[in-house]
Design a protein around this motif. Structure first.
Motif, PDB file in Angstrom:
ATOM      1  N   LYS A 278       1.037  -1.113  -0.112  1.00 19.85           N
ATOM      2  CA  LYS A 278       0.204   0.239  -0.334  1.00 19.85           C
ATOM      3  C   LYS A 278       0.698   1.276  -0.430  1.00 19.85           C
ATOM      4  N   VAL A 279       0.100   2.040  -0.476  1.00 23.21           N
ATOM      5  CA  VAL A 279       0.566   3.548  -0.575  1.00 23.21           C
ATOM      6  C   VAL A 279       0.528   4.796  -1.101  1.00 23.21           C
ATOM      7  N   TRP A 280       0.353   5.407   0.367  1.00 26.82           N
ATOM      8  CA  TRP A 280       0.098   6.556   1.345  1.00 26.82           C
ATOM      9  C   TRP A 280       0.387   8.398   1.413  1.00 26.82           C
ATOM     10  N   ILE A 281      -1.281   8.548   0.731  1.00 31.97           N
ATOM     11  CA  ILE A 281      -0.472  10.074  -0.129  1.00 31.97           C
ATOM     12  C   ILE A 281      -1.493  10.906   0.705  1.00 31.97           C
ATOM     13  N   ASP A 282      -1.176  11.915   1.735  1.00 31.48           N
ATOM     14  CA  ASP A 282      -1.319  12.878   2.927  1.00 31.48           C
ATOM     15  C   ASP A 282      -1.223  13.802   2.654  1.00 31.48           C
ATOM     16  N   VAL A 283      -2.472  14.612   1.962  1.00 26.86           N
ATOM     17  CA  VAL A 283      -2.418  16.474   2.076  1.00 26.86           C
ATOM     18  C   VAL A 283      -3.009  16.934   3.348  1.00 26.86           C
ATOM     19  N   ARG A 284      -1.435  17.508   4.036  1.00 29.03           N
ATOM     20  CA  ARG A 284      -2.842  18.573   5.219  1.00 29.03           C
ATOM     21  C   ARG A 284      -2.328  20.344   5.035  1.00 29.03           C
ATOM     22  N   ASP A 285      -3.410  20.435   4.630  1.00 29.10           N
ATOM     23  CA  ASP A 285      -3.387  22.209   4.300  1.00 29.10           C
ATOM     24  C   ASP A 285      -3.110  22.928   5.676  1.00 29.10           C
ATOM     25  N   HIS A 286      -2.427  23.558   5.852  1.00 26.01           N
ATOM     26  CA  HIS A 286      -2.070  24.575   7.626  1.00 26.01           C
ATOM     27  C   HIS A 286      -2.101  25.844   6.522  1.00 26.01           C
ATOM     28  N   GLU A 287      -2.010  26.692   7.471  1.00 25.50           N
ATOM     29  CA  GLU A 287      -1.840  28.776   7.553  1.00 25.50           C
ATOM     30  C   GLU A 287      -1.172  28.851   6.223  1.00 25.50           C
ATOM     31  N   GLU A 288      -0.318  28.656   7.018  1.00 25.32           N
ATOM     32  CA  GLU A 288       0.974  29.049   6.150  1.00 25.32           C
ATOM     33  C   GLU A 288       1.377  28.549   4.989  1.00 25.32           C
ATOM     34  N   TYR A 289       1.400  27.322   5.046  1.00 23.08           N
ATOM     35  CA  TYR A 289       2.412  25.855   4.857  1.00 23.08           C
ATOM     36  C   TYR A 289       1.263  24.691   4.263  1.00 23.08           C
ATOM     37  N   VAL A 290       2.414  24.090   3.387  1.00 23.96           N
ATOM     38  CA  VAL A 290       1.439  22.396   2.797  1.00 23.96           C
ATOM     39  C   VAL A 290       2.508  21.682   2.776  1.00 23.96           C
ATOM     40  N   GLU A 291       2.036  20.428   3.943  1.00 25.97           N
ATOM     41  CA  GLU A 291       2.444  19.284   4.800  1.00 25.97           C
ATOM     42  C   GLU A 291       2.201  18.122   2.888  1.00 25.97           C
ATOM     43  N   ILE A 292       2.963  17.834   3.113  1.00 25.83           N
ATOM     44  CA  ILE A 292       3.000  16.265   1.710  1.00 25.83           C
ATOM     45  C   ILE A 292       3.559  14.904   2.294  1.00 25.83           C
ATOM     46  N   HIS A 293       2.347  13.827   2.622  1.00 22.33           N
ATOM     47  CA  HIS A 293       3.368  12.646   3.769  1.00 22.33           C
ATOM     48  C   HIS A 293       3.005  11.356   1.875  1.00 22.33           C
ATOM     49  N   VAL A 294       4.670  11.054   2.159  1.00 27.83           N
ATOM     50  CA  VAL A 294       4.338  10.020   0.474  1.00 27.83           C
ATOM     51  C   VAL A 294       4.745   8.759   1.405  1.00 27.83           C
ATOM     52  N   LYS A 295       3.715   7.684   1.960  1.00 28.50           N
ATOM     53  CA  LYS A 295       3.951   6.504   2.837  1.00 28.50           C
ATOM     54  C   LYS A 295       4.002   5.217   2.168  1.00 28.50           C
ATOM     55  N   ASP A 296       4.597   4.178   2.242  1.00 26.65           N
ATOM     56  CA  ASP A 296       4.606   3.149   2.292  1.00 26.65           C
ATOM     57  C   ASP A 296       4.931   1.917   2.535  1.00 26.65           C
ATOM     58  N   ASN A 297       3.721   0.541   3.085  1.00 25.29           N
ATOM     59  CA  ASN A 297       4.623  -0.567   3.795  1.00 25.29           C
ATOM     60  C   ASN A 297       5.570  -1.530   3.515  1.00 25.29           C
ATOM     61  N   GLY A 298       6.830  -1.028   2.553  1.00 33.08           N
ATOM     62  CA  GLY A 298       7.542  -0.842   2.566  1.00 33.08           C
ATOM     63  C   GLY A 298       8.488  -2.249   3.056  1.00 33.08           C
ATOM     64  N   VAL A 299       9.815  -2.074   2.176  1.00 34.81           N
ATOM     65  CA  VAL A 299      10.905  -2.843   2.371  1.00 34.81           C
ATOM     66  C   VAL A 299      11.528  -1.991   3.927  1.00 34.81           C
ATOM     67  N   GLY A 300      11.326  -0.579   3.622  1.00 38.00           N
ATOM     68  CA  GLY A 300      12.104   0.194   4.993  1.00 38.00           C
ATOM     69  C   GLY A 300      13.413   0.845   4.335  1.00 38.00           C
ATOM     70  N   ILE A 301      14.220   1.850   4.853  1.00 35.70           N
ATOM     71  CA  ILE A 301      15.402   2.277   5.018  1.00 35.70           C
ATOM     72  C   ILE A 301      16.190   1.432   5.843  1.00 35.70           C
ATOM     73  N   PRO A 302      17.251   0.719   5.484  1.00 28.12           N
ATOM     74  CA  PRO A 302      18.011   0.383   6.861  1.00 28.12           C
ATOM     75  C   PRO A 302      18.570   2.026   7.439  1.00 28.12           C
ATOM     76  N   ASP A 303      18.930   1.520   9.212  1.00 29.34           N
ATOM     77  CA  ASP A 303      19.515   3.442   9.038  1.00 29.34           C
ATOM     78  C   ASP A 303      20.460   3.763   8.955  1.00 29.34           C
ATOM     79  N   ASP A 304      21.919   3.003   8.335  1.00 33.43           N
ATOM     80  CA  ASP A 304      22.696   3.150   7.634  1.00 33.43           C
ATOM     81  C   ASP A 304      22.497   3.905   6.526  1.00 33.43           C
ATOM     82  N   GLU A 305      21.766   3.681   6.008  1.00 37.81           N
ATOM     83  CA  GLU A 305      21.221   4.539   4.750  1.00 37.81           C
ATOM     84  C   GLU A 305      20.340   6.071   4.194  1.00 37.81           C
ATOM     85  N   ILE A 306      20.239   5.963   6.066  1.00 37.68           N
ATOM     86  CA  ILE A 306      19.310   6.919   5.431  1.00 37.68           C
ATOM     87  C   ILE A 306      19.649   8.028   5.620  1.00 37.68           C
ATOM     88  N   SER A 307      21.404   8.346   5.403  1.00 35.36           N
ATOM     89  CA  SER A 307      22.089   9.700   5.501  1.00 35.36           C
ATOM     90  C   SER A 307      21.897  10.003   3.585  1.00 35.36           C
TER      91      SER A 307
END
Lengths: 390, 133
Positions: A278-307
């Motif tokens: 599954k992939v979720w696209i979540d858009v939140r409308d704030h007064e001064e900015y727009v916040e967008i999230h693209v989430k998945d329930n996939g394999v994830g990223i190992p800690d040592d690769e995040i950077s």
């Protein structure tokens, strides 16, 4: 008769001695599992590598201490060895307490007696150093070209094959003909995108691309981005869940750039999510900015690769080991574009559970230039708020 | 060649449904009986069941790759003799590993269907001549 018996016993004991010498001196790891995957025998080399006595190893499960994403795969492999009675080769990485991760390449075969698998024989070798070397090589400039080369070859292969088949089979039914034509069209689009990405990242770095803003409807950009990614998602049975208000405060942004960020994030989520994910696209409308999230329930990223994941041409370990499409430019481009829009992009991820990319965009770029740090400070506050991470 | 190869059975293994569709159609049009498998495990089962004359497999597949499939097939007496053709977009490095692991042939993407058919044909002929000896 007695003499025969003694000779047989002597031969058996000679064989056993020889067998023991082989087990003790071989550089390979050798073990025997019961059909449930519990270790019942381990050779000295395995004990040496794991730095544990045989008594501590025997009785433990072979899947214990495995990296989380490998447990279910290893269990399936063992089940196949027992149920299908076929030998299986696999690569496993163990994370033992107080030790560096160890990677083994193993071959497991069924031991059959009276028609039943009574044990599994495993033989393997420690490939930890080879894997480390491969990762170092993967970080070189040459390997960056390799990723582009791989993407080109795969896509061109499809186009070439489908054109050949269309040309050689005039009597093909209409449904198949149009399906093949669609694949060619999609893959040509894909090829254009690879070329575009490679050229654009350079232009962006050199400051050659300028984005002019306009008032955009985020919901429209999301819809278009989803449309662009729809085919790939369908092929991989991935479900989209969209939460985007139709009525939002107006956002001043370059439409094409915003759409490209969305497409790149959604494609990235699709590529790193297993079939039927599954992939979720979540858009939140704030007064001064727009916040967008693209989430998945996939394999994830190992800690040592995040950077590294926003670095250009970077492709994670899982992408290197498996056929994840892409050139490693999508996220680098997304970050460059978000930065150019005065926004922020970040990622929260848990290996084996999924990934959440967050983007915040100021409603008007004017606010940044006029008010200086004020709005950016707010964006930073969101970025560093752990509540926004999963 | 068309229509003359009915007796020969090819197993195509790839996790990309578009490659499976393409090769199934193209090789069937060349007269072969074609089975398809989307992963290494299904491929090994089909190889045991159908005894194909040639297996054409992709290398980069999730969970178990083409090398793992080849190692499993070569260590299984029921499938050890089936010639394997590796197909991959990775060039030289994969080719070397491929031959070491027991591939009879190696095809690099983007390949032409003609090239693949020629390689299948020559492997089938080789197997046929061995049988007749």
């Amino acid at each position: 008769m007695l003499a025969d018996f003694s000779r047989e016993n002597a031969a058996a004991s000679r064989d056993a001695g020889l067998w023991r010498i082989i087990m003790e001196t071989t550089p390979d790891i050798v073990y025997v599992l019961n059909p449930e995957g519990v270790i019942v025998e381990a050779n000295p080399q395995l004990c040496r590598i794991l730095r544990q006595p045989r008594e501590k190893i025997v009785g433990t499960r072979i899947t214990g201490n495995l990296e989380r994403d490998q447990i279910s795969v290893a269990e399936r492999v063992l089940k196949n060895v027992v149920d299908k009675r076929i030998a299986q080769r696999s690569t496993r990485t163990y994370q033992l307490p107080g030790m560096e991760a160890l990677t083994f390449e193993v071959m497991e075969s069924p031991l059959v007696r009276e028609g039943k698998v009574w044990a599994i024989a495993g033989i393997g070798r420690d490939i930890t150093q080879e894997v480390l070397l491969e990762r170092k090589l993967w970080d070189t400039e040459e390997s960056h070209h390799w990723a582009v080369d791989f993407a080109f070859r795969t896509t061109l292969g499809l186009v070439k094959g489908y054109i050949y088949t269309l040309c050689r089979n005039a009597g093909m039914d209409e449904e198949r003909r149009s399906r093949y034509a669609r694949v060619i069209e999609e893959e040509m689009e894909h090829l254009s995108k690879i070329v575009e990405d490679v050229l654009d990242i350079r232009r962006m770095e050199n400051g050659e691309i300028e984005h002019s803003g306009e008032i955009v409807k985020v919901a429209d950009c999301v819809r278009r981005a989803l449309l662009e990614c729809e085919g790939e998602a369908q092929r991989r049975d991935i479900e989209f869940n969209v939460n985007c208000p139709d009525q939002m405060h107006p956002l001043w942004a370059p439409r094409e750039a915003l759409q490209r960020v969305l497409v790149n994030l959604i494609q990235n989520a699709i590529h790193h999510t297993l079939h039927e994910g599954k992939v979720w696209i979540d858009v939140r409308d704030h007064e001064e900015y727009v916040e967008i999230h693209v989430k998945d329930n996939g394999v994830g990223i190992p800690d040592d690769e995040i950077s590294c994941i926003f670095d250009k041409y970077y492709r994670g370990k899982s992408s290197v080991a498996s056929p994840v499409p892409g050139t490693g430019l999508g996220l680098a481009i997304a970050r460059t574009l978000v930065n150019a829009m005065g926004g922020k992009i970040w990622v929260c991820s848990r290996e084996g559970a999924g990934t959440d990319f967050g983007v915040v965009l100021p409603r008007r770029p004017m606010d940044i230039s006029e008010k200086g740090e004020t709005d950016l400070w707010k964006l930073d506050a969101i970025h560093s708020n752990p509540a926004t991470c999963r | 060649m068309r229509g003359s190869a009915d007796a020969y059975r090819i197993l195509v293994v790839d996790d990309d449904a578009r490659y499976l569709d393409l090769l199934q159609f193209a090789l069937t049009a060349e007269g072969y009986r074609v089975d398809i498998a989307p992963n290494a495990l299904a491929a090994h089962e089909m190889a045991v069941l159908n005894k194909p004359d040639v297996i054409v497999t992709d290398i980069a597949m999730p969970e178990q790759d083409g090398y793992a499939l080849a190692a499993g097939l070569k260590s299984d007496t029921r499938t050890a003799q089936i010639p394997l053709i590796f197909v991959s977009a990775r060039a030289q490095a994969d080719r070397n590993i491929g031959y070491r692991i027991g591939a009879a042939e190696y095809v690099t993407k983007p390949f032409s269907v003609d090239e693949l058919v020629k390689k299948i044909r020559s492997l089938v002929c080789e197997a046929k001549s061995k049988d007749s000896v």
